[in-house]
Scaffold this motif. Structure first.
Motif: not given
Lengths: 151, 151
Positions: A55-61, B6-14, B65-68
């Motif tokens: 999953n590209k988005e996860q890898v990028v993050a 958006v990626i963060a949301l997809l990968a994370g809390f949602a 770093a905070v954003a990452a």
């Protein structure tokens, strides 16, 4: 990325005259262990992606997180005297870390370069290239462990 | 940055169906505490810079770093059952975290948005704007603590 790499060196392993919170030695140990734990989790996600469903988005993050750790100026957390446990903070740092500044700079420079390259390669989404760069980055982690971390 | 958010949301809390290492509950607690410790150190550096001698490069690295951390998919570390100490891993997470998914999503979304904005504002080098955005980001940290962290 090249600029970030230079910044990382300035802020990190090469020493720093920048604004810093004054950290107690035990907090420096705690914080650097936290940084490496967070990075390790992100390296693990990249590995799971290149070995399994990608999953590209996860890898990028995850790669951005690894690079952000590398760029964060970890050198400031290696306070003299923190090559032994302090209070309830245990460390595996070898005394050699404070005796071999040139070697520290070398392994730190290599890690910064490869971590930033990993973030760059991750952005391309090229799985084979990411896998290769992941390996190179992991090798720089291992080089530091081999030199400066107790078993 | 918007994309990363958006990626963060997809990968994370949602919630996530992405590739993950399978983490033991105690390791999930350890890793999320590590992520927050690393982030807290970086927030502290930004504060030291905006309150004292300002160094743009250090602030940019810290804000990235905070954003990452925000973008890393922390939601995966909130494994059901981890609202209590497990083994030697202590946690202050309140049971309410698992009972109020809409509130969790709200505080998580706010944190992601403000952290990514902080990285964006840091890149401008505008000290007053960074100070203001640092305050907004810190407020989203506090909102989560107030709702979901024991004293």
């Amino acid at each position: 990325m090249k600029k970030m790499f230079v910044i990382a060196l300035l802020a990190g392993f090469a020493g720093s005259v920048l604004a810093q919170q004054s950290l107690k030695p035990e907090d420096a140990i705690k914080t650097r262990k936290a940084a490496y734990s967070f990075m390790s989790w992100n390296m693990g996600k990249i590995k799971a992606n290149v070995d399994g469903t990608f999953n590209k988005e996860q890898v990028v993050a995850a790669a951005n997180a690894v690079a952000a750790v590398a760029n964060s100026g970890l050198g400031a957390l290696f306070v003299p005297g923190t090559d032994k446990d302090i209070g309830d903070q245990k460390t595996r740092l070898k005394p050699e870390f404070f005796q071999q500044p040139d070697k520290v700079k070398e392994v730190g420079t290599n890690f910064n370069r490869e971590a930033n390259e990993l973030a760059k390669v991750a952005a391309t989404g090229d799985v084979a290239a990411i896998k290769a760069q992941f390996g190179k980055t992991g090798a720089t982690c291992k080089a530091c462990h081999d030199n400066f971390r107790k078993d």
